[in-house]
Each structure stands twice: as structure tokens, then as C-alpha cells.
Design a protein around this motif. Structure first.
Motif, short mmCIF file in Angstrom:
data_model
loop_
_atom_site.label_atom_id
_atom_site.label_comp_id
_atom_site.label_asym_id
_atom_site.label_seq_id
_atom_site.Cartn_x
_atom_site.Cartn_y
_atom_site.Cartn_z
N PHE A 92 1.10 4.31 -9.56
CA PHE A 92 1.96 3.81 -8.47
C PHE A 92 3.96 5.06 -8.48
CE2 PHE A 92 1.32 -0.18 -10.09
CZ PHE A 92 0.75 -0.40 -8.57
N TRP A 93 4.17 4.79 -6.61
CA TRP A 93 5.14 6.38 -6.59
C TRP A 93 6.20 5.21 -6.62
CZ3 TRP A 93 5.89 11.60 -7.32
CH2 TRP A 93 4.77 12.08 -7.51
N HIS A 94 7.74 5.25 -7.37
CA HIS A 94 8.92 5.17 -7.24
C HIS A 94 9.80 5.36 -6.41
CE1 HIS A 94 12.82 3.33 -8.44
NE2 HIS A 94 13.22 4.35 -7.90
N LYS A 95 10.08 5.37 -5.31
CA LYS A 95 11.02 5.28 -4.22
C LYS A 95 12.69 5.29 -4.36
CE LYS A 95 7.77 7.79 -1.54
NZ LYS A 95 8.17 9.49 -1.76
N PRO A 96 14.16 5.23 -4.48
CA PRO A 96 14.66 4.06 -4.26
C PRO A 96 15.02 4.33 -2.94
CG PRO A 96 15.46 6.56 -3.95
CD PRO A 96 13.94 6.56 -4.72
N LEU A 97 15.40 2.90 -3.20
CA LEU A 97 15.78 2.11 -1.51
C LEU A 97 16.29 2.76 -0.18
CD1 LEU A 97 15.65 -0.32 -0.06
CD2 LEU A 97 17.26 -1.05 -0.43
N HIS A 98 17.19 3.82 -0.44
CA HIS A 98 17.47 5.23 0.28
C HIS A 98 16.41 5.77 1.21
CE1 HIS A 98 18.28 7.34 -2.86
NE2 HIS A 98 18.27 9.04 -1.71
N GLU B 156 15.50 9.24 -8.08
CA GLU B 156 14.29 10.25 -8.81
C GLU B 156 12.86 9.18 -7.65
OE1 GLU B 156 14.74 13.32 -8.14
OE2 GLU B 156 16.92 13.79 -9.13
N SER B 157 12.25 10.06 -7.10
CA SER B 157 10.49 9.88 -7.43
C SER B 157 9.64 9.73 -8.44
CB SER B 157 10.23 10.49 -5.79
OG SER B 157 10.83 10.24 -4.45
N TYR B 158 9.07 9.20 -8.94
CA TYR B 158 8.44 9.11 -10.32
C TYR B 158 7.49 9.23 -9.99
CZ TYR B 158 10.80 5.26 -11.43
OH TYR B 158 11.33 3.99 -11.90
N VAL C 36 0.67 -1.05 -0.09
CA VAL C 36 -0.04 -0.29 0.30
C VAL C 36 0.90 1.43 0.22
CG1 VAL C 36 -1.78 -0.84 0.97
CG2 VAL C 36 -0.63 -0.12 2.33
N LEU C 37 2.27 1.21 0.66
CA LEU C 37 2.74 2.19 0.20
C LEU C 37 2.76 3.26 -0.69
CD1 LEU C 37 4.97 1.41 4.26
CD2 LEU C 37 2.67 3.56 3.45
N HIS C 38 3.53 1.85 -1.67
CA HIS C 38 3.64 2.47 -3.09
C HIS C 38 2.69 3.80 -3.67
CE1 HIS C 38 3.12 -1.69 -3.59
NE2 HIS C 38 2.16 -1.20 -4.03
N TYR C 39 1.45 3.72 -2.95
CA TYR C 39 0.63 4.48 -3.72
C TYR C 39 0.83 5.68 -3.37
CZ TYR C 39 -2.21 -0.04 -5.18
OH TYR C 39 -2.51 -0.92 -5.35
N LEU C 40 1.90 6.05 -2.24
CA LEU C 40 1.33 7.62 -1.59
C LEU C 40 3.10 8.05 -2.17
CD1 LEU C 40 0.55 6.64 2.03
CD2 LEU C 40 -1.21 7.04 0.57
N ARG C 41 2.36 9.35 -1.96
CA ARG C 41 3.63 10.12 -2.88
C ARG C 41 4.75 10.49 -1.73
NH1 ARG C 41 4.38 16.05 -5.83
NH2 ARG C 41 6.19 16.25 -6.48
N ASP C 42 3.97 10.93 -0.65
CA ASP C 42 5.15 11.21 0.79
C ASP C 42 4.59 10.64 1.71
OD1 ASP C 42 5.44 12.24 2.82
OD2 ASP C 42 4.86 14.13 2.95
N TRP C 43 5.11 10.07 2.45
CA TRP C 43 5.30 8.84 3.05
C TRP C 43 5.20 9.37 4.65
CZ3 TRP C 43 7.88 3.55 2.57
CH2 TRP C 43 8.48 2.89 0.89
N ASN D 270 11.44 -1.90 -10.57
CA ASN D 270 10.23 -1.09 -11.53
C ASN D 270 11.26 -0.43 -12.56
OD1 ASN D 270 8.23 -1.10 -8.69
ND2 ASN D 270 9.19 1.13 -8.76
N ASN D 271 12.49 -0.52 -12.17
CA ASN D 271 13.26 0.40 -13.54
C ASN D 271 13.12 -0.94 -14.93
OD1 ASN D 271 14.11 2.14 -12.20
ND2 ASN D 271 16.40 2.33 -12.90
N LEU D 272 13.73 -2.05 -13.79
CA LEU D 272 13.19 -3.29 -15.11
C LEU D 272 11.90 -2.93 -16.13
CD1 LEU D 272 14.90 -6.31 -16.31
CD2 LEU D 272 13.25 -7.40 -14.49
#
Length: 239
Positions: free
Chosen positions: A183-189, A164-166, A115-122, A149-151
Motif C-alpha cells: 500500500f501507499w501511505h499518505k498523511p491526511l493533509h 512522508e508518502s511511502y 482502493v485509493l491506497h494502492y496508488l502512489r499518485d491520486w 499505519n504508524n501504529l
């Protein structure tokens, strides 16, 4: 069809998603078993199922002895959950991005399954999870794996900047019905930074394999999932 909010999308294909979730490789033989494995022995624990959908994880946790409360933004999905779980199940319609309708320190665990990947701001959501958790309680979360996501994008078009977040939109078939989700992509860090900033200590980062029995049930899709993760799992402790 343009981009849809999660609530509009899930209201539209609630029946198809519920049926797919029951037996699919991604849910029944991969994400749900991995989440339950991270949860471990839940007997007697009070658990919030955040974004409970039609209730399969709620049901599994309850069968293991947990006292479960669930909510979802989609009224149609909550109605499916009520039919599955019974009229006495503690289920509510609520938005993950809003303040949660629960008291401070109300739960031993929060489970946030895909569910968190639907949110821009966690930040606001994680702050609410921390508020409703007892000190020492756990947040168990699964999200789209940022590497997957990148694959996906490398196969379908120009590869975006991983750091980047996108937003990105996926289209897939659910029992003959076309579903589009954004969905919102976020890098692991960025994920781990958000968790620690909200007061959580990271206990486990997991990249599990699908259940071995899925190899014969899904011979065409098993190999990719068994050699490259689609989801990323976290177990976190509320400090």
C-alpha cells in the motif's frame, strides 16, 4: 514472496479474499456498513463501484435501488462478481490508474472502497472520477487510516515519518492462505489536498465504529477496532 501488484495479488487469492470479505469483522461489520451509511438513500442513482472486487458492495447498492456499474483490475475478482451478481450485471475489467471507459457525467456517485491506497499518485484517478461524475455528484471513498499505519509500524519496526508518502507491505491470513499486499501511505493533509485539487468539496470525514453486534462475534478483535480506527472515510461533492 516479494511485493505484488494489486492485480497479481488479488488474482492469486481471489477465492480466499471473496470468502473472507463476506463475513469478516473489517469488511462485513465495519467498512461496508460505514460506506453504505455514507451513501444513504441511493434509490434510482447511477453509481460506479470503482474497484468492485467480488461485488458485495455492488450487490448491497443494487438491493437498495441503485443502478450500479462496477470494474476491477483483477479479472479473477470480476469473475467472482459475475457469479454473484448475474450475467446481466454491468461489470468490466479496468485499471483504476488508467482513463476510465465511461462517458463524461455518466454517474451520480462513485464509490471507491479501499482502493485509493494502492496508488502512489491520486491525481489522474481523481480527475477521472470527477470527469465521469455529474456536477454535484458524490465520491464516497475509504482508505487505510494513516494513523493506523504508524501504529502498525511502531509495533513491527522503526516508525516512519508520518508526513512522508511511502510504501508498506502487510501480510495476513485469508482462510489459511498467506496474502501480501503493498500500500501507499499518505498523511491526511495530502489526501484532502488531492481531493480539493481535483475539484471535490469535502462534505464528511468519518471515523466510524464497527457494528455493535460484532462485539460478540469477534470478542478478541472488537475492542481495538472500537477504540482505534483502521479506515478513514470521505464523502465528497463534485464541484
Amino acid at each position: 514472496m516479494g511485493r505484488m501488484t494489486p492485480v497479481a495479488a488479488y488474482d492469486e487469492f481471489a477465492d480466499a479474499y471473496t470468502a473472507e470479505n463476506e463475513t469478516s469483522l473489517m469488511n462485513a461489520y465495519y467498512e461496508r456498513p460505514a460506506t453504505l451509511a455514507l451513501a444513504g438513500d441511493v434509490a434510482g442513482r447511477r453509481i460506479l463501484d470503482a474497484g468492485c472486487g467480488s461485488g458485495p458492495l455492488f450487490a448491497a447498492l443494487r438491493e437498495r435501488g441503485a443502478v450500479v456499474t462496477g470494474f476491477d483490475q483483477s479479472a479473477a475478482m470480476v469473475e467472482h462478481a459475475r457469479r454473484r451478481l448475474g450475467a446481466d450485471a454491468d461489470l468490466r475489467v479496468a485499471d483504476l490508474a488508467d482513463p476510465l471507459p465511461f462517458a463524461d457525467d455518466a454517474f451520480d456517485d462513485v464509490v471507491a472502497s479501499l482502493v485509493l491506497h494502492y496508488l502512489r499518485d491520486w491525481e489522474p484517478t481523481l480527475a477521472e472520477f470527477r470527469r465521469v461524475l455529474k456536477t454535484g455528484g458524490r465520491l464516497i471513498a475509504s482508505v487505510n487510516h494513516p494513523f493506523m499505519n504508524n501504529l502498525i509500524h511502531r509495533r513491527t519496526g522503526p516508525r516512519p515519518d508520518y508526513f512522508e508518502s511511502y510504501t508498506w507491505t502487510d501480510e495476513f491470513e485469508l482462510h489459511g492462505q498467506t496474502a501480501r499486499m503493498t500500500f501507499w501511505h499518505k498523511p491526511l493533509h495530502a489526501m484532502t489536498d488531492a481531493f480539493t485539487a481535483a475539484g471535490f468539496r469535502i462534505s464528511v470525514i468519518s471515523e466510524p465504529h464497527p457494528m455493535p453486534e460484532a462485539r460478540e462475534l469477534f470478542p478478541d478483535d472488537f475492542h481495538l477496532l472500537d477504540t482505534f480506527p483502521s479506515f478513514l472515510f470521505f464523502a465528497l461533492e463534485a464541484g
